[in-house]
Design an enzyme around this catalytic site. Structure first.
Site, mmCIF file in Angstrom:
data_model
loop_
_atom_site.group_PDB
_atom_site.id
_atom_site.type_symbol
_atom_site.label_atom_id
_atom_site.label_comp_id
_atom_site.label_asym_id
_atom_site.label_seq_id
_atom_site.Cartn_x
_atom_site.Cartn_y
_atom_site.Cartn_z
ATOM 1 C CG HIS A 1 0.315 6.527 0.535
ATOM 2 N ND1 HIS A 1 -0.510 7.625 0.593
ATOM 3 C CD2 HIS A 1 -0.306 5.573 1.292
ATOM 4 C CE1 HIS A 1 -1.566 7.373 1.334
ATOM 5 N NE2 HIS A 1 -1.465 6.127 1.775
ATOM 6 C CD GLU B 1 -5.017 6.532 2.415
ATOM 7 O OE1 GLU B 1 -5.108 5.615 1.570
ATOM 8 O OE2 GLU B 1 -4.097 6.582 3.256
ATOM 9 C CB SER C 1 -2.463 -0.032 -3.013
ATOM 10 O OG SER C 1 -3.426 0.478 -2.099
ATOM 11 C CG HIS D 1 -1.724 1.236 1.386
ATOM 12 N ND1 HIS D 1 -2.803 1.529 0.589
ATOM 13 C CD2 HIS D 1 -1.617 2.282 2.263
ATOM 14 C CE1 HIS D 1 -3.335 2.686 0.959
ATOM 15 N NE2 HIS D 1 -2.631 3.162 1.971
#
Length: 333
Positions: free
Chosen positions: A181, A221, A240, A176
């Site tokens: 990110h 997010e 992700s 993730h």
């Protein structure tokens, strides 16, 4: 005439080295798993996680991030996710992400046969936007996590999800972090968006931290923006997750159920409720990464009320306030 001193606000870091105090303040202990976690009953997995988590507990500002010698099984888990996601990126990821992923493959060892090292990715980000990574043992509070972004610092886990379910994780892991990110932190507009959240959070009230964290959820997010007639993912939770990336961005056939799309408006998003264990029913759509940033700046300046203004001094990696301010006692002190 009554003379009053500086107002007291919640504690916030003044120098990047103050982030060292966050290392022991995670909301979970990294190795402590919930009973529904795929690795809960696997003691070998839990022991391995605990060893990796130790890196975060001892790390200090200025040190090289400890390297992890990932096992064959861990690399296979990473590879299974990497290959699946790469099938979707050309169609559903934003153009900035696809451009940067190529650079990461060339410069940082991104690939289906290798888990990149945080130190290598961090050095790459520093050269691009001044952002850097640092290891963390588990989840931080929203305030601590956002505060760190003011210093262009992103707290990242190093452990990986359980091999029995490579396409699922109930928590942030290195997949993730590095697939979702890290890539866009090399983009100037996205880096500015992320830092703006951090600057707005310094000394903010608890209620404003909740509002900022909610906006962060709907952008960093789970953000999408419009590219022509298409929706493109820029949020890490989408980039992700192959399932939610398709759910959020794929065109729906007539009569097919799909999510709701609203224009990106931080004042509206800040009051929205959202689920954390299922696909998002609503996405806020920006015109671009720059548009997402500008609207957040306007929101922060007009609706996050503090008795001072802050600015980041990159040469000293410190925070400047435009007036004297008294910080409350730090909870971790």
């Amino acid at each position: 005439m009554q003379v009053t001193g500086p107002r007291t606000v919640p504690w916030f870091p003044r120098h990047i080295s103050d982030l060292d105090s966050f290392s022991q303040k995670t909301l979970d202990a990294g190795a402590e798993l919930e009973s529904d976690h795929p690795g809960f009953s696997d003691m070998t997995y839990r022991t391995r996680r605990a060893a990796i988590v130790e890196n975060a507990g001892t790390y200090k500002f200025g040190q090289e991030i400890p390297r992890v010698d990932y096992s064959e099984d861990e690399i296979k888990t990473w590879g299974a996710v990497y290959r699946r996601l790469k099938e979707l990126f050309p169609k559903h990821a934003c153009k900035e992400y696809n451009q940067i992923l190529e650079l990461l493959e060339h410069n940082c060892g991104y690939g289906d046969d290798n888990i990149p090292q945080l130190e290598d990715v961090s050095q790459f980000l520093k050269k691009c936007t001044g952002f850097q990574l640092r290891p963390v043992a588990g989840l931080l509070s929203a305030r601590d996590f956002l505060n760190a972004l003011a210093f262009r610092t992103f707290f990242s886990t190093q452990y990986i999800r359980h091999h029995s379910m490579p396409l699922y994780t109930p928590e942030p892991d290195v997949v993730h972090e590095l697939m979702g990110h890290a890539p866009l932190l090399a983009d100037p507009d996205f880096a500015e968006l992320s830092q703006q959240y951090g600057l707005a959070s310094l000394g903010a009230s608890d209620s404003d931290i909740v509002r900022l964290a909610t906006c962060y959820w709907f952008t960093v997010e789970f953000g999408v923006y419009r590219q022509g007639e298409d929706y493109k993912a820029y949020g890490a939770g989408l980039l992700s997750s192959f399932g939610e990336m398709e759910w959020s961005c794929a065109k729906k056939a007539e009569g097919e159920k799909g999510p709701q799309y609203l224009p990106w408006n931080p004042a509206v998003a800040a009051e929205f409720e959202y689920p954390i264990t299922e696909y998002q029913p609503t996405y806020f759509v920006a015109d671009s990464l720059a548009d997402a940033t500008e609207k957040l700046k306007e929101f922060s300046e007009n609706q996050i009320v503090r008795p001072f203004r802050v600015s980041y001094l990159p040469y000293s990696q410190s925070i400047h306030t435009d007036r004297l301010v008294k910080r409350d006692t730090y909870e971790g002190a």
